[in-house]
Structures are given as C-alpha cells and as structure tokens.
Write a protein that holds these residues in place. Structure first.
Motif, short mmCIF file in Angstrom:
data_model
loop_
_atom_site.label_atom_id
_atom_site.label_comp_id
_atom_site.label_asym_id
_atom_site.label_seq_id
_atom_site.Cartn_x
_atom_site.Cartn_y
_atom_site.Cartn_z
N LEU A 291 37.71 51.31 28.34
CA LEU A 291 37.34 51.97 29.59
C LEU A 291 38.54 52.31 30.48
CD1 LEU A 291 34.17 49.89 30.53
CD2 LEU A 291 34.29 52.11 29.39
N LEU A 292 39.60 51.51 30.42
CA LEU A 292 40.76 51.69 31.30
C LEU A 292 42.06 51.69 30.50
CD1 LEU A 292 39.57 49.00 33.86
CD2 LEU A 292 39.39 51.48 34.17
N PRO A 293 42.20 52.59 29.54
CA PRO A 293 43.37 52.52 28.66
C PRO A 293 44.71 52.64 29.38
CG PRO A 293 42.23 54.62 28.37
CD PRO A 293 41.36 53.75 29.24
N SER A 294 44.81 53.50 30.39
CA SER A 294 46.11 53.65 31.07
C SER A 294 46.49 52.39 31.84
CB SER A 294 46.12 54.88 31.98
OG SER A 294 45.11 54.79 32.94
N SER A 295 45.51 51.70 32.40
CA SER A 295 45.79 50.44 33.10
C SER A 295 46.26 49.37 32.13
CB SER A 295 44.55 49.95 33.84
OG SER A 295 44.16 50.88 34.82
N VAL A 296 45.62 49.27 30.99
CA VAL A 296 46.01 48.29 29.98
C VAL A 296 47.39 48.62 29.44
CG1 VAL A 296 45.45 47.35 27.70
CG2 VAL A 296 43.63 47.69 29.38
N LEU A 297 47.64 49.89 29.18
CA LEU A 297 48.95 50.30 28.67
C LEU A 297 50.06 49.96 29.65
CD1 LEU A 297 47.96 53.72 27.10
CD2 LEU A 297 48.81 51.72 25.85
N SER A 298 49.79 50.12 30.94
CA SER A 298 50.82 49.82 31.94
C SER A 298 51.16 48.33 31.96
CB SER A 298 50.38 50.29 33.33
OG SER A 298 49.34 49.51 33.83
N LEU A 299 50.19 47.46 31.64
CA LEU A 299 50.47 46.03 31.54
C LEU A 299 51.51 45.74 30.46
CD1 LEU A 299 46.91 44.44 31.79
CD2 LEU A 299 48.75 44.27 33.47
N TYR A 300 51.46 46.53 29.40
CA TYR A 300 52.38 46.35 28.28
C TYR A 300 53.67 47.13 28.46
CZ TYR A 300 48.64 44.02 25.76
OH TYR A 300 47.67 43.14 25.36
N GLY A 301 53.77 47.90 29.54
CA GLY A 301 54.97 48.68 29.79
C GLY A 301 55.03 49.95 28.97
N VAL A 302 53.88 50.49 28.60
CA VAL A 302 53.83 51.69 27.76
C VAL A 302 53.48 52.89 28.63
CG1 VAL A 302 52.63 52.80 25.82
CG2 VAL A 302 53.10 50.34 25.76
N GLU A 303 54.25 53.96 28.47
CA GLU A 303 53.94 55.19 29.19
C GLU A 303 52.67 55.79 28.61
OE1 GLU A 303 57.00 58.05 29.96
OE2 GLU A 303 58.52 56.47 29.94
N SER A 304 51.80 56.21 29.49
CA SER A 304 50.49 56.69 29.08
C SER A 304 50.48 58.21 28.92
CB SER A 304 49.45 56.27 30.12
OG SER A 304 48.16 56.59 29.68
N GLY A 305 49.82 58.66 27.90
CA GLY A 305 49.57 60.07 27.65
C GLY A 305 48.26 60.16 26.89
N PRO A 306 47.70 61.33 26.70
CA PRO A 306 46.39 61.45 26.04
C PRO A 306 46.33 60.80 24.65
CG PRO A 306 47.01 63.54 27.03
CD PRO A 306 48.20 62.64 27.17
N ALA A 307 47.34 61.04 23.81
CA ALA A 307 47.33 60.47 22.46
C ALA A 307 47.49 58.95 22.50
CB ALA A 307 48.43 61.10 21.61
N VAL A 308 48.35 58.47 23.39
CA VAL A 308 48.58 57.03 23.52
C VAL A 308 47.33 56.35 24.06
CG1 VAL A 308 50.02 55.27 24.61
CG2 VAL A 308 51.06 57.37 23.79
N GLN A 309 46.68 56.99 25.01
CA GLN A 309 45.43 56.43 25.55
C GLN A 309 44.36 56.34 24.47
OE1 GLN A 309 44.06 58.36 29.10
NE2 GLN A 309 45.95 57.96 30.21
N LEU A 310 44.27 57.36 23.64
CA LEU A 310 43.30 57.34 22.54
C LEU A 310 43.60 56.19 21.59
CD1 LEU A 310 40.89 58.63 21.08
CD2 LEU A 310 42.55 60.09 19.88
N MET A 311 44.87 55.97 21.26
CA MET A 311 45.26 54.86 20.38
C MET A 311 44.93 53.52 21.03
SD MET A 311 46.63 56.11 17.44
CE MET A 311 44.92 56.42 17.38
#
Length: 123
Positions: free
Chosen positions: A23-43
């Motif tokens: 539900l919140l892929p960009s928020s979770v990715l930011s916890l890991y220090g990963v820059e978010s983009g559409p493909a990364v959010q899908l992964m």
C-alpha cells in the motif's frame, strides 16, 4: 517457545510489513534508503506480496498438527530466514540498506526461533 506462538508472531510481522509495502511502497523504500520510481515501487509491491504470503502461510499453518507437515513448514521458514539474514548482511556491509541492522536482527530472531524449534522441540 511454542511453534504456534512463533508462527503467530511471524504472521503478524510479515503480514504487516507486506501490507505496508503493497500500500505504501515509496514510504517503505525510503526506510531502506532507496530512491523511488514507478518500476522500483512495483518491485517493492511484489516484495511486499512475498512477505504477505509468508505471513499468510504462517497464520494458516499455526494449527497444523501433523508432525511431518510441521517439520516441513519449520524447515522452509528456517531456510528462508537464514538466506534473508545472509542477504541482509551483504546489503548492510555494502552500505546499500539504511536500516540493515534492524532487518538483520529480525531475520536472525526468526532463524534462531525456527532453528530452536527444529532442534529441541521436534521429534
């Protein structure tokens, strides 16, 4: 420690983290220090689905009484968490993961729990 208790805790932790990643892929990715983009959010959402599946398997297997089935479930989770610990260590050492030590700790706790069950609580 009882297998049922470990499975319930596992289902709550992985189910919650899976739902958050879906539900919140960009928020979770930011916890890991990963820059978010559409493909990364899908992964991240696919990874969240994997976590949710592990949580659901843990939840639905908590009342399994067949010893062969229990042993198979414990072995699968033990292998999963050992590999997760190793991958997380490499990700942390390389500087890729921002919250790596917390993830390592989580995987390690579950690996030790399932290892304990396998070695000392099963026939």
């Amino acid at each position: 420690m009882k297998l049922k208790s470990l499975l319930v805790v596992n289902s709550i932790v992985l189910g919650f983290s899976g739902i958050c990643a879906i539900l919140l892929p960009s928020s979770v990715l930011s916890l890991y220090g990963v820059e978010s983009g559409p493909a990364v959010q899908l992964m991240a959402q696919y990874a969240g689905l994997g976590s949710l599946v592990i949580g659901l398997i843990a939840w639905f297997s908590r009342n399994v009484e067949d010893s062969k089935a229990q042993r198979s479930i414990v072995m699968a989770f033990l292998i999963c968490y050992i590999i997760g610990t190793i991958v997380s260590v490499f990700g942390t050492i390389s500087g890729t993961m921002k919250i790596g030590w917390a993830v390592i700790g989580l995987y390690l706790v579950f690996a030790l729990g399932y290892g304990y069950i396998l070695l000392f609580k099963m026939d």
